[in-house]
Enzyme design. Structure first.
Site, mmCIF file in Angstrom:
data_model
loop_
_atom_site.group_PDB
_atom_site.id
_atom_site.type_symbol
_atom_site.label_atom_id
_atom_site.label_comp_id
_atom_site.label_asym_id
_atom_site.label_seq_id
_atom_site.Cartn_x
_atom_site.Cartn_y
_atom_site.Cartn_z
ATOM 1 N N TYR A 12 10.194 -10.281 -3.404
ATOM 2 C CA TYR A 12 8.927 -10.018 -4.090
ATOM 3 C C TYR A 12 9.123 -8.975 -5.193
ATOM 4 O O TYR A 12 8.676 -9.159 -6.331
ATOM 5 C CB TYR A 12 7.888 -9.527 -3.083
ATOM 6 C CG TYR A 12 6.590 -9.063 -3.700
ATOM 7 C CD1 TYR A 12 5.624 -9.975 -4.088
ATOM 8 C CD2 TYR A 12 6.327 -7.702 -3.893
ATOM 9 C CE1 TYR A 12 4.421 -9.556 -4.656
ATOM 10 C CE2 TYR A 12 5.140 -7.277 -4.448
ATOM 11 C CZ TYR A 12 4.192 -8.201 -4.833
ATOM 12 O OH TYR A 12 3.015 -7.778 -5.397
ATOM 13 N N SER B 49 3.571 -4.816 -9.925
ATOM 14 C CA SER B 49 3.502 -4.012 -8.703
ATOM 15 C C SER B 49 4.408 -2.801 -8.837
ATOM 16 O O SER B 49 5.437 -2.864 -9.540
ATOM 17 C CB SER B 49 3.944 -4.842 -7.493
ATOM 18 O OG SER B 49 4.103 -4.034 -6.339
#
Length: 249
Positions: A158, A145
């Protein structure tokens, strides 16, 4: 992807399923899906079978080595030689940094880091069984990501796991190059999934992107397929950021 046999972790929905469908369109003949949701696995496998693919599924807890490796082996037993692994499974909680509990850290690390690691180990052990056959090479693609490189509110845990996956990708690439296994990662910015729409950050992302819009899932899947395909003959240990000009790394 002609004649490629692939396993997609987290392939029952979202980007994983989009990638599976695109791979079948590009010629992948056998597709394995690993997920924790048996109901979604059943419906997604029927979609792929309707497209002409042979499909095998496994319900697995990838956070544990034993069950992750068993899931990979079950699919390999049914489909035969596996050329490609795509790690698309992840959880995406939102929590301010002062409120993240130990339990949330443990779960995030278990799925996003350990789960990815366990599946990569299973794939490498399997693919090394075909060493010294020049027509056989392996591909592993991890979905990371842009959050690994750019801070955003309420997702420190995350982001930390996705940075760890970038590091894992590079480590595996170094150790597996001699076996003809290319290991890379793709780092999307936010794209138009149901979850992203629910969280409501896509309009803000679109404004901050050079292209002025969020991506569709298939636009991210294209890059995963590229890195997984036989067209990729040289890239390994690379992390490809796909953000529409949202971030430059």
């Amino acid at each position: 992807m002609q004649q490629q046999n692939v396993i997609i972790v987290g392939g029952a929905s979202g980007l994983g399923l989009t990638t599976a469908k695109l791979m079948v369109e590009r010629g992948a003949s056998k597709v394995g899906l690993i997920d924790r949701n048996a109901e979604l696995l059943a419906s997604s496998s029927e979609v792929l079978r309707a497209m002409g693919a042979e499909v095998a599924t496994a319900v697995a807890d990838i956070a544990r080595a034993e069950t992750a490796h068993r899931g990979f082996a079950e699919i390999a037993d049914r489909l035969g030689r596996i050329n490609t692994l795509v790690n698309s499974a992840a959880i995406y909680p939102r929590r301010p940094i002062l409120e993240i509990s130990d339990e949330e850290w443990d779960l995030e690390n278990a799925i996003n880091i350990k789960g990815t690691y366990h599946m990569m180990v299973a794939a490498v052990r399997h693919m090394r069984g075909f060493v010294n056959r020049p027509e056989v090479t392996g591909r592993i693609v991890n979905v990371t990501s842009v959050d690994a490189f750019k801070a955003h509110p309420q997702n420190a845990h995350y982001a930390a796991t996705k940075a760890a996956v970038v590091s894992l990708t590079k480590s595996f690439a170094q150790e597996c190059a001699a076996d003809g296994i290319l290991v890379n990662s793709v780092a999307p910015a936010g794209f138009a999934t149901d979850r992203a729409k629910e969280l409501g950050f896509l309009p803000e992302l679109a404004k901050a992107s050079a292209l002025g819009r969020a991506a569709e899932p298939v636009e991210m899947a294209e890059w995963i397929v590229m890195m997984a395909s036989s067209r990729n003959t040289y890239a390994t240990g690379e992390n490809v950021v796909i953000s529409g000009g949202y971030i430059y790394v």
